[in-house]
Design a protein around this motif. Structure first.
Motif, PDB file in Angstrom:
ATOM      1  N   PRO A 383     -17.571  38.860 -28.693  1.00 17.47           N
ATOM      2  CA  PRO A 383     -18.155  37.838 -29.570  1.00 17.47           C
ATOM      3  C   PRO A 383     -17.092  36.983 -30.240  1.00 17.47           C
ATOM      4  CG  PRO A 383     -18.120  39.954 -30.689  1.00 17.47           C
ATOM      5  CD  PRO A 383     -17.630  40.211 -29.291  1.00 17.47           C
ATOM      6  N   LEU A 384     -17.418  35.726 -30.461  1.00 13.15           N
ATOM      7  CA  LEU A 384     -16.557  34.865 -31.278  1.00 13.15           C
ATOM      8  C   LEU A 384     -16.925  35.112 -32.737  1.00 13.15           C
ATOM      9  CD1 LEU A 384     -16.627  31.553 -29.211  1.00 13.15           C
ATOM     10  CD2 LEU A 384     -14.612  32.913 -29.716  1.00 13.15           C
ATOM     11  N   VAL A 385     -16.276  36.103 -33.345  1.00 12.79           N
ATOM     12  CA  VAL A 385     -16.701  36.551 -34.664  1.00 12.79           C
ATOM     13  C   VAL A 385     -16.027  35.804 -35.804  1.00 12.79           C
ATOM     14  CG1 VAL A 385     -17.305  38.860 -33.863  1.00 12.79           C
ATOM     15  CG2 VAL A 385     -14.969  38.383 -34.589  1.00 12.79           C
ATOM     16  N   GLU A 386     -14.998  35.021 -35.506  1.00 16.97           N
ATOM     17  CA  GLU A 386     -14.305  34.274 -36.554  1.00 16.97           C
ATOM     18  C   GLU A 386     -14.655  32.795 -36.432  1.00 16.97           C
ATOM     19  OE1 GLU A 386     -12.257  35.077 -39.102  1.00 16.97           O
ATOM     20  OE2 GLU A 386     -12.555  37.202 -38.751  1.00 16.97           O
ATOM     21  N   GLU A 387     -15.079  32.188 -37.502  1.00 17.33           N
ATOM     22  CA  GLU A 387     -15.397  30.773 -37.489  1.00 17.33           C
ATOM     23  C   GLU A 387     -14.118  29.950 -37.668  1.00 17.33           C
ATOM     24  OE1 GLU A 387     -18.265  29.444 -36.821  1.00 17.33           O
ATOM     25  OE2 GLU A 387     -19.246  31.399 -36.613  1.00 17.33           O
ATOM     26  N   GLY A 388     -13.952  28.960 -36.818  1.00 17.86           N
ATOM     27  CA  GLY A 388     -12.805  28.086 -36.960  1.00 17.86           C
ATOM     28  C   GLY A 388     -11.507  28.754 -36.548  1.00 17.86           C
ATOM     29  N   LYS A 389     -10.405  28.023 -36.728  1.00 16.82           N
ATOM     30  CA  LYS A 389      -9.091  28.540 -36.369  1.00 16.82           C
ATOM     31  C   LYS A 389      -8.340  28.939 -37.633  1.00 16.82           C
ATOM     32  CE  LYS A 389      -8.528  25.970 -32.058  1.00 16.82           C
ATOM     33  NZ  LYS A 389      -7.643  25.077 -31.267  1.00 16.82           N
ATOM     34  N   PHE A 390      -7.375  29.824 -37.454  1.00 17.92           N
ATOM     35  CA  PHE A 390      -6.545  30.239 -38.573  1.00 17.92           C
ATOM     36  C   PHE A 390      -5.089  30.145 -38.154  1.00 17.92           C
ATOM     37  CE2 PHE A 390      -7.547  33.869 -35.991  1.00 17.92           C
ATOM     38  CZ  PHE A 390      -6.351  34.558 -35.879  1.00 17.92           C
ATOM     39  N   ASN A 391      -4.202  30.166 -39.106  1.00 21.25           N
ATOM     40  CA  ASN A 391      -2.774  30.047 -38.834  1.00 21.25           C
ATOM     41  C   ASN A 391      -2.215  31.397 -38.423  1.00 21.25           C
ATOM     42  OD1 ASN A 391      -0.091  29.396 -38.716  1.00 21.25           O
ATOM     43  ND2 ASN A 391       0.161  29.034 -40.901  1.00 21.25           N
ATOM     44  N   HIS A 392      -1.862  31.526 -37.141  1.00 23.35           N
ATOM     45  CA  HIS A 392      -1.324  32.803 -36.663  1.00 23.35           C
ATOM     46  C   HIS A 392       0.161  32.946 -36.962  1.00 23.35           C
ATOM     47  CE1 HIS A 392       0.070  30.242 -33.432  1.00 23.35           C
ATOM     48  NE2 HIS A 392      -1.157  30.012 -33.023  1.00 23.35           N
ATOM     49  N   GLY A 393       0.807  31.882 -37.415  1.00 29.31           N
ATOM     50  CA  GLY A 393       2.167  31.995 -37.923  1.00 29.31           C
ATOM     51  C   GLY A 393       3.278  31.887 -36.899  1.00 29.31           C
ATOM     52  N   PHE A 394       2.982  31.535 -35.650  1.00 31.72           N
ATOM     53  CA  PHE A 394       4.037  31.412 -34.643  1.00 31.72           C
ATOM     54  C   PHE A 394       4.587  29.991 -34.643  1.00 31.72           C
ATOM     55  CE2 PHE A 394       2.065  35.301 -33.400  1.00 31.72           C
ATOM     56  CZ  PHE A 394       3.054  36.020 -32.747  1.00 31.72           C
ATOM     57  N   GLN A 395       5.908  29.875 -34.594  1.00 36.96           N
ATOM     58  CA  GLN A 395       6.582  28.582 -34.674  1.00 36.96           C
ATOM     59  C   GLN A 395       6.834  28.025 -33.279  1.00 36.96           C
ATOM     60  OE1 GLN A 395      10.209  28.965 -37.008  1.00 36.96           O
ATOM     61  NE2 GLN A 395       9.312  30.638 -38.191  1.00 36.96           N
ATOM     62  N   VAL A 396       6.444  26.785 -33.069  1.00 41.50           N
ATOM     63  CA  VAL A 396       6.712  26.112 -31.807  1.00 41.50           C
ATOM     64  C   VAL A 396       7.840  25.115 -32.031  1.00 41.50           C
ATOM     65  CG1 VAL A 396       5.784  24.623 -30.000  1.00 41.50           C
ATOM     66  CG2 VAL A 396       4.336  26.379 -31.047  1.00 41.50           C
ATOM     67  N   THR A 397       8.954  25.312 -31.347  1.00 46.40           N
ATOM     68  CA  THR A 397      10.117  24.446 -31.545  1.00 46.40           C
ATOM     69  C   THR A 397      10.341  23.498 -30.383  1.00 46.40           C
ATOM     70  OG1 THR A 397      11.665  26.008 -30.505  1.00 46.40           O
ATOM     71  CG2 THR A 397      11.226  26.281 -32.866  1.00 46.40           C
ATOM     72  N   ASN A 398       9.670  23.734 -29.260  1.00 46.04           N
ATOM     73  CA  ASN A 398       9.905  22.939 -28.068  1.00 46.04           C
ATOM     74  C   ASN A 398       8.645  22.965 -27.215  1.00 46.04           C
ATOM     75  OD1 ASN A 398      11.309  21.660 -25.787  1.00 46.04           O
ATOM     76  ND2 ASN A 398      13.181  22.374 -26.760  1.00 46.04           N
ATOM     77  N   LYS A 399       8.742  22.563 -25.974  1.00 42.26           N
ATOM     78  CA  LYS A 399       7.602  22.649 -25.071  1.00 42.26           C
ATOM     79  C   LYS A 399       8.109  22.834 -23.647  1.00 42.26           C
ATOM     80  CE  LYS A 399       7.127  17.667 -24.304  1.00 42.26           C
ATOM     81  NZ  LYS A 399       6.211  16.510 -24.354  1.00 42.26           N
ATOM     82  N   LEU A 400       7.260  23.431 -22.821  1.00 45.15           N
ATOM     83  CA  LEU A 400       7.586  23.534 -21.407  1.00 45.15           C
ATOM     84  C   LEU A 400       7.483  22.148 -20.782  1.00 45.15           C
ATOM     85  CD1 LEU A 400       5.604  26.741 -20.380  1.00 45.15           C
ATOM     86  CD2 LEU A 400       8.017  26.546 -20.956  1.00 45.15           C
ATOM     87  N   SER A 401       8.479  21.769 -20.008  1.00 48.02           N
ATOM     88  CA  SER A 401       8.466  20.464 -19.361  1.00 48.02           C
ATOM     89  C   SER A 401       7.544  20.506 -18.150  1.00 48.02           C
ATOM     90  CB  SER A 401       9.882  20.085 -18.923  1.00 48.02           C
ATOM     91  OG  SER A 401       9.888  18.856 -18.264  1.00 48.02           O
ATOM     92  N   MET A 402       6.515  19.673 -18.136  1.00 49.91           N
ATOM     93  CA  MET A 402       5.527  19.742 -17.069  1.00 49.91           C
ATOM     94  C   MET A 402       5.013  18.353 -16.722  1.00 49.91           C
ATOM     95  SD  MET A 402       4.202  21.668 -14.944  1.00 49.91           S
ATOM     96  CE  MET A 402       2.840  21.656 -13.787  1.00 49.91           C
ATOM     97  N   GLU A 403       5.923  17.455 -16.309  1.00 50.12           N
ATOM     98  CA  GLU A 403       5.485  16.169 -15.809  1.00 50.12           C
ATOM     99  C   GLU A 403       5.089  16.308 -14.343  1.00 50.12           C
ATOM    100  OE1 GLU A 403       8.582  16.434 -17.295  1.00 50.12           O
ATOM    101  OE2 GLU A 403       7.866  15.811 -19.283  1.00 50.12           O
TER     102      GLU A 403
END
Length: 416
Positions: A383-403
């Motif tokens: 079940p989707l028991v949590e409404e909405g999104k919450f801050n899971h606290g993981f830091q994104v500093t970059n991204k995978l290059s995918m052109e």
């Protein structure tokens, strides 16, 4: 193709009342009278053991391997451009004061971010590194076999990452190999931390390699040859005993917490992270297009859960998310399709339809039901028991290059 008899299908799969693992976990998992799994119980040791005492035990253990004149390597440390590599080298070099030889196996599915992280690791810690590049044609030949027979695109990666450090230990006569955390301890409580389990040929074969050593892949019904598999052979017992090779796990001596450790490495050494489509953890396996993608999708087909369940269960155990939040996240992420499978098909010279056919052969009937003519239904709903999104606290500093033009970086040339 996965086949189960009727008794296996009818066995009631039970879920831990604390984390999200079930009794069908491939590493083996048990529940106690309170419905709490062995992995959660062993995790509880992290709050009861005296880690300062265990650190002193580690210091005493490695002291016997320290080279007095400083003109050779004290130990071998397997690394990649992701996972716990930065923290392992940080502990080994900065905290234990050892001179490690870093070794890495080129998995050929490299992301630009992974190449950057690996080069940055070597530079920031000022370490020597050996990189094993096996003939890519042999790697492709093995991958075709293991995909067809084992439902694994990652067997050569797992085999290479676990055997190259041991081969190097024998070749350079460096007996101590230092690994990070023991997967069986961290996930399912296979051992207590106090058992101080070490790396073994048996564990590698049964769990990392799905019961298949390199020589087991050769058969009369396949095209693999000696030329393809010889570099994946584990050294024999006589060689290991002559050098005294042993592989220890830092997780037995240090309170292992991947999220906290990665965040320290981001701040201290510039480890780069990225979002993944199939999980909320931005720190794990940023070096590979396949691990969190096609490899993870195959895990879902075969075992009924994917990497997001590993991440969510770990975060429950560390007390950073609730069980209901974890269930919601798993429900949101686990059914997301692959994003980079086209790169794999291009690399292996395989078309999408053929890949889909092979994947379907490895769907586990314990978890999947065929809906003729071509559809499949997953048997276990959350079940989707949590409404909405919450801050899971993981830091994104970059991204995978995918052109559009991006392909695997088969040989990383370094990073300035």
């Amino acid at each position: 193709m996965i086949q189960l008899d009727r008794s296996q299908i009818d066995v009631q799969m039970q879920t831990c009342t604390r984390c999200l693992y079930t009794t069908s976990h491939p590493l083996g998992l048990t529940l106690d009278e309170d419905g709490i799994c062995s992995g959660c119980r062993i995790h509880d040791e992290k709050d009861t053991l005296d880690w300062s005492v265990r650190w002193k035990m580690l210091q005493e253990l490695v002291s016997q391997y320290r080279v007095p004149n400083g003109r050779s390597y004290d130990c071998i440390v397997p690394v990649t451009g992701a996972n716990d590599s930065y923290y392992i080298v940080h502990l080994v070099k900065q905290k234990l004061g050892l001179n490690p030889l870093l070794v890495t196996y080129n998995k050929y599915f490299n992301t630009p971010l992974g190449v950057r992280n690996l080069a940055n690791l070597r530079i920031k810690f000022d370490c020597d590194i050996l990189i094993q590049n096996i003939n890519p044609n042999s790697v492709k030949n093995i991958t075709r076999t293991t995909l067809r027979e084992l439902g694994s695109v990652y067997w050569p990666c797992l085999a290479g990452q676990t055997v190259f450090p041991v081969q190097t230990a024998v070749r350079y006569q460096i007996p101590l190999i230092i690994w990070g955390a023991h997967q069986g301890v961290e996930q399912v409580g296979m051992f207590s931390h106090e058992n101080e389990a070490e790396m073994t040929r048996r564990y590698r074969k049964e769990h990392d390699l799905m019961g298949k050593e390199a020589d087991d892949l050769i058969s009369n019904f396949d095209t693999l040859s000696e030329d393809d598999i010889w570099q994946y052979r584990y050294p024999n017992d006589a060689e290991l005993q002559r050098i005294g090779v042993r592989g220890i796990y830092l997780g037995n001596y240090v309170r292992w917490d991947p999220k906290a450790q990665h965040e320290k490495m981001i701040k201290s050494y510039g480890y780069s992270t990225s979002n993944f489509p199939r999980t909320f953890d931005a720190y794990d396996h940023t070096d590979c297009y396949n691990y969190m993608d096609l490899h993870d999708h195959l895990k879902f087909l075969k075992h009924g859960y994917s990497k997001v369940t590993d991440h969510a269960s770990r975060e429950i155990r560390h007390g950073r998310i609730s069980r209901s939040q974890a269930i919601s996240m798993v429900s949101s992420y686990r059914a997301i399709g692959t994003q980079y499978s086209n790169l794999f098909c291009e690399w292996l010279e395989l078309d999408d339809q053929s890949l889909g056919f092979i994947l379907d052969q490895h769907r586990n009937p314990l978890h999947w039901e065929k809906i003729p003519p071509v559809d499949w239904k997953f048997k276990h709903s959350l079940p989707l028991v949590e409404e909405g999104k919450f801050n899971h606290g993981f830091q994104v500093t970059n991204k995978l290059s995918m052109e559009e033009s991006v392909s695997y970086i088969t040989i990383g040339k370094g990073w300035p």
